[in-house]
Design an enzyme around this catalytic site. Structure first.
Site, mmCIF file in Angstrom:
data_model
loop_
_atom_site.group_PDB
_atom_site.id
_atom_site.type_symbol
_atom_site.label_atom_id
_atom_site.label_comp_id
_atom_site.label_asym_id
_atom_site.label_seq_id
_atom_site.Cartn_x
_atom_site.Cartn_y
_atom_site.Cartn_z
ATOM 1 N N PRO A 45 -60.873 39.552 43.977
ATOM 2 C CA PRO A 45 -60.705 38.560 44.733
ATOM 3 C C PRO A 45 -62.020 37.975 46.025
ATOM 4 C CG PRO A 45 -60.008 40.941 45.665
ATOM 5 C CD PRO A 45 -60.859 41.351 44.208
ATOM 6 N N ASP A 46 -62.054 36.974 46.480
ATOM 7 C CA ASP A 46 -62.641 36.831 47.003
ATOM 8 C C ASP A 46 -61.900 36.939 48.475
ATOM 9 O OD1 ASP A 46 -61.152 34.776 47.562
ATOM 10 O OD2 ASP A 46 -62.431 32.965 46.942
ATOM 11 N N ARG A 48 -61.985 34.004 51.165
ATOM 12 C CA ARG A 48 -60.718 32.675 51.866
ATOM 13 C C ARG A 48 -60.357 32.003 50.637
ATOM 14 N NH1 ARG A 48 -65.455 33.352 54.378
ATOM 15 N NH2 ARG A 48 -65.672 33.423 56.886
ATOM 16 N N ASP A 122 -70.872 43.584 44.241
ATOM 17 C CA ASP A 122 -69.553 44.306 43.216
ATOM 18 C C ASP A 122 -70.416 44.068 41.679
ATOM 19 O OD1 ASP A 122 -70.771 41.423 41.784
ATOM 20 O OD2 ASP A 122 -68.865 40.573 42.445
ATOM 21 N N HIS A 139 -75.964 41.184 51.008
ATOM 22 C CA HIS A 139 -75.199 42.097 51.728
ATOM 23 C C HIS A 139 -74.362 43.561 51.248
ATOM 24 C CE1 HIS A 139 -73.279 38.077 53.042
ATOM 25 N NE2 HIS A 139 -73.671 38.622 54.414
HETATM 26 P P1 CNA Z 1 -65.889 33.330 50.386
HETATM 27 O O1 CNA Z 1 -65.498 32.530 51.820
HETATM 28 O O2 CNA Z 1 -64.287 34.009 50.235
HETATM 29 O O3 CNA Z 1 -65.716 31.753 49.783
HETATM 30 C C1 CNA Z 1 -65.145 31.431 48.129
HETATM 31 C C2 CNA Z 1 -65.616 30.596 47.905
HETATM 32 O O4 CNA Z 1 -65.761 29.870 46.217
HETATM 33 C C3 CNA Z 1 -64.776 29.239 48.109
HETATM 34 O O5 CNA Z 1 -65.496 28.351 48.793
HETATM 35 C C4 CNA Z 1 -63.403 29.272 46.877
HETATM 36 O O6 CNA Z 1 -63.620 27.732 46.598
HETATM 37 C C5 CNA Z 1 -64.282 29.234 46.072
HETATM 38 N N1 CNA Z 1 -63.435 29.725 45.083
HETATM 39 C C6 CNA Z 1 -63.337 30.990 44.735
HETATM 40 N N2 CNA Z 1 -62.906 31.114 42.810
HETATM 41 C C7 CNA Z 1 -63.343 29.986 42.163
HETATM 42 C C8 CNA Z 1 -64.258 29.593 41.020
HETATM 43 N N3 CNA Z 1 -63.990 29.964 40.186
HETATM 44 N N4 CNA Z 1 -65.388 28.783 40.879
HETATM 45 C C9 CNA Z 1 -65.690 27.690 41.630
HETATM 46 N N5 CNA Z 1 -65.628 28.366 42.971
HETATM 47 C C10 CNA Z 1 -64.499 29.478 43.512
HETATM 48 O O7 CNA Z 1 -66.787 34.121 50.343
HETATM 49 P P2 CNA Z 1 -68.386 34.008 50.157
HETATM 50 O O8 CNA Z 1 -69.194 34.684 49.269
HETATM 51 O O9 CNA Z 1 -68.424 32.413 50.385
HETATM 52 O O10 CNA Z 1 -68.515 34.959 51.951
HETATM 53 C C11 CNA Z 1 -69.242 35.766 51.844
HETATM 54 C C12 CNA Z 1 -68.973 36.949 51.774
HETATM 55 C C13 CNA Z 1 -67.423 37.448 51.202
HETATM 56 C C14 CNA Z 1 -70.019 37.927 51.577
HETATM 57 O O11 CNA Z 1 -69.888 39.003 52.977
HETATM 58 C C15 CNA Z 1 -69.628 39.065 50.398
HETATM 59 O O12 CNA Z 1 -70.054 39.925 50.667
HETATM 60 C C16 CNA Z 1 -68.149 38.816 50.729
HETATM 61 N N6 CNA Z 1 -67.104 38.896 48.951
HETATM 62 C C17 CNA Z 1 -67.735 39.825 47.936
HETATM 63 C C18 CNA Z 1 -66.773 39.315 46.712
HETATM 64 C C19 CNA Z 1 -67.768 39.982 45.409
HETATM 65 O O13 CNA Z 1 -69.008 40.406 45.873
HETATM 66 N N7 CNA Z 1 -67.209 40.082 44.506
HETATM 67 C C20 CNA Z 1 -65.906 39.606 46.955
HETATM 68 C C21 CNA Z 1 -65.122 39.547 48.327
HETATM 69 C C22 CNA Z 1 -65.769 39.145 49.267
#
Ligand code: CNA
Length: 281
Positions: A45-46, A48, A122, A139
């Protein structure tokens, strides 16, 4: 896939033109700025995304004073339970690199990958074969953890066992009793030194790929705007982010980033190589 990529036809640039310049050696230093969106198709999961993101999912935790609190070190210090509940959920899953991670590995094999700045914790870039020295984990990443007070480190297997059992991991030293925290950067904590020194790579980049990030978290959010004018910047994201699209040389591939990298691989004539590489990781 039902999602479609719309390439917003730019005035002076196109993915085909970029691909030609990569193939003829004109573009040889690609800098990637990545976020949680490149891992969502792996089930990670992301923050936002509506409904599936951690912020929406944890909204049920009515105890949080504000949604970012769960990842804020000042809140974590006195109320670590919500963070460990999310971590426990992640630990119960098994994540595999996405085709977007494999694409980064492909760029490395082509010897055109200068650096991946990832906000992700991750570790899936490395799991896909991107070498450590090509990743700036802005991060931090999961895999090591230590006491917040005496800094003694804990082995991952023990940390996982305790978190999975539903307990809050605390230092064995009775006087210390500090929380054991992953070496990931929470809100309110400084970024690694490595991050600041690596940002100079933006000055000599030939191409910037911004993928899967809302560009809402600083200082990473500011990186694309630090890129010198004239250097093509490609956004692969479900929605617009930051100032991408404000320059004539920008390209917006709005949609699923897995589809976005596939369209670039098609333009490079390397679609089969990408799919094979992905299957092999
Ligand atoms: P965010 O703010 O959740 O944004 C994610 C972005 O990606 C949004 O604009 C979505 O619309 C877009 N998105 C989601 N899925 C897809 C897809 N399949 N294809 C294209 N676009 C997509 O996350 P950010 O990374 O911008 O925010 C920064 C934070 C989130 C960092 O500090 C990370 O550490 C943190 N984070 C990381 C993870 C991970 O390691 N996988 C997971 C959750 C949060």
């Amino acid at each position: 896939s039902t999602s479609s990529i719309q390439e917003q036809t730019p005035q002076i640039n196109s993915i085909d033109a970029i691909a030609t310049r990569i193939k003829n050696g004109d573009i040889k230093r690609i800098v990637v700025i990545a976020g949680a969106g490149i891992s969502t198709s792996a089930g990670y999961p992301d923050f936002r995304s509506p409904k599936t993101g951690i912020y929406d999912k944890t909204a049920a935790l009515k105890t949080l004073p504000y949604r970012e609190a769960i990842f804020d070190v000042r809140y974590f210090k006195h109320t670590p339970e919500p963070f460990f509940a999310v971590l426990r959920g992640l630990m119960q899953m098994n994540f595999k690199p996405t085709v977007t991670h494999a694409f980064l590995s492909l760029l490395h094999r082509m010897e055109v990958l200068e650096m991946v700045f990832t906000q992700n914790i991750d570790g899936l870039e490395r799991a896909a074969g991107v070498p450590d020295e090509k990743v700036v984990a802005a991060h931090g990443q999961f895999g090591s953890q230590r006491c917040m007070i005496c800094k003694i480190s804990w082995p991952s297997d023990r940390f996982e066992r305790v978190v999975k059992s539903g307990q809050v991991p605390r230092c064995d030293d009775a006087f210390c009793n500090g929380l054991i925290k992953p070496d990931t950067v929470m809100f309110g904590e400084p970024l690694s030194q490595n991050f600041a020194t690596s940002t100079k790579l933006l000055d000599s980049a030939d191409l910037i790929l911004v993928m899967g990030t809302s560009l809402k978290v600083h200082p990473v959010a500011a990186l694309p705007s630090q890129v010198p004018k004239g250097v093509p910047r490609v956004l692969l994201n479900r929605e617009k982010a930051g100032d991408l699209g404000s320059r004539r040389e920008d390209i917006l591939l709005l949609g699923d980033c897995d589809e976005g990298v596939r369209s670039i691989a098609d333009a490079l004539g390397l679609r089969d190589e990408l799919e094979n590489l992905w299957r092999a990781v």
